[in-house]
Design a protein around this motif. Sequence first.
Motif, PDB file in Angstrom:
ATOM      1  N   ALA A   1      -4.523   1.520  -5.126  1.00 44.74           N
ATOM      2  CA  ALA A   1      -3.472   0.688  -4.512  1.00 44.74           C
ATOM      3  C   ALA A   1      -2.204   1.497  -4.300  1.00 44.74           C
ATOM      4  N   MET A   2      -1.843   2.357  -5.257  1.00 47.86           N
ATOM      5  CA  MET A   2      -0.654   3.197  -5.085  1.00 47.86           C
ATOM      6  C   MET A   2      -0.851   4.181  -3.935  1.00 47.86           C
ATOM      7  N   ALA A   3      -2.046   4.743  -3.808  1.00 44.86           N
ATOM      8  CA  ALA A   3      -2.325   5.666  -2.717  1.00 44.86           C
ATOM      9  C   ALA A   3      -2.240   4.948  -1.376  1.00 44.86           C
ATOM     10  N   ARG A   4      -2.808   3.743  -1.280  1.00 48.25           N
ATOM     11  CA  ARG A   4      -2.728   2.975  -0.033  1.00 48.25           C
ATOM     12  C   ARG A   4      -1.281   2.678   0.327  1.00 48.25           C
ATOM     13  N   HIS A   5      -0.488   2.320  -0.657  1.00 55.60           N
ATOM     14  CA  HIS A   5       0.924   2.030  -0.407  1.00 55.60           C
ATOM     15  C   HIS A   5       1.648   3.288   0.092  1.00 55.60           C
ATOM     16  N   ALA A   6       1.396   4.424  -0.534  1.00 55.25           N
ATOM     17  CA  ALA A   6       2.056   5.669  -0.131  1.00 55.25           C
ATOM     18  C   ALA A   6       1.690   6.025   1.312  1.00 55.25           C
ATOM     19  N   LEU A   7       0.414   5.881   1.666  1.00 55.91           N
ATOM     20  CA  LEU A   7      -0.005   6.183   3.035  1.00 55.91           C
ATOM     21  C   LEU A   7       0.619   5.209   4.031  1.00 55.91           C
ATOM     22  N   ALA A   8       0.675   3.944   3.674  1.00 53.07           N
ATOM     23  CA  ALA A   8       1.282   2.961   4.560  1.00 53.07           C
ATOM     24  C   ALA A   8       2.751   3.272   4.789  1.00 53.07           C
ATOM     25  N   LEU A   9       3.431   3.746   3.773  1.00 50.28           N
ATOM     26  CA  LEU A   9       4.837   4.108   3.890  1.00 50.28           C
ATOM     27  C   LEU A   9       5.014   5.290   4.857  1.00 50.28           C
ATOM     28  N   VAL A  10       4.153   6.280   4.727  1.00 48.52           N
ATOM     29  CA  VAL A  10       4.240   7.462   5.576  1.00 48.52           C
ATOM     30  C   VAL A  10       3.822   7.137   7.005  1.00 48.52           C
ATOM     31  N   ASP A  11       2.799   6.306   7.141  1.00 50.94           N
ATOM     32  CA  ASP A  11       2.276   5.980   8.478  1.00 50.94           C
ATOM     33  C   ASP A  11       3.147   4.958   9.218  1.00 50.94           C
ATOM     34  N   GLY A  12       4.096   4.372   8.504  1.00 48.43           N
ATOM     35  CA  GLY A  12       5.016   3.441   9.126  1.00 48.43           C
ATOM     36  C   GLY A  12       4.371   2.116   9.351  1.00 48.43           C
TER      37      GLY A  12
END
Length: 124
Positions: A113-124
């Motif tokens: 879940a933390m990895a998904r959140h980090a990617l979503a943040l970077v991907d906008g």
Amino acid sequence: MPKTALILFAHGARDPEWAEPMRRVCACLHEQAPDRRVELAFLEFMKPELRACAESLLAEGFERIVVLPMFIARGGHLKRDLPLLLDELRRCHPQALFELGAAIGEAESVVQAMARHALALVDG
């Protein structure tokens, strides 16, 4: 089956807003499992502390208490302080069963879940 309660165990902070995410987790658990007893306790700075929370649950007839550390990883507090607190509770309340879960941040579902959140943040 023993009457069971869950304690979400967090570090605590002087700033009361710090505990808001833990309160949200506790509220989500109450919504998702209203028949389960879930409490939030702290190591320091905030109330209730673990011992007071556990003893309150024992006074209500709970026989098994599962403690879930709301920590990202297992550091000094979880390696040293928490085992000492649980040992003391076990000595004072030998009729009760105290179980310790792994730090929540070490659970694979939480890591993902933390990895998904980090990617979503970077991907906008």
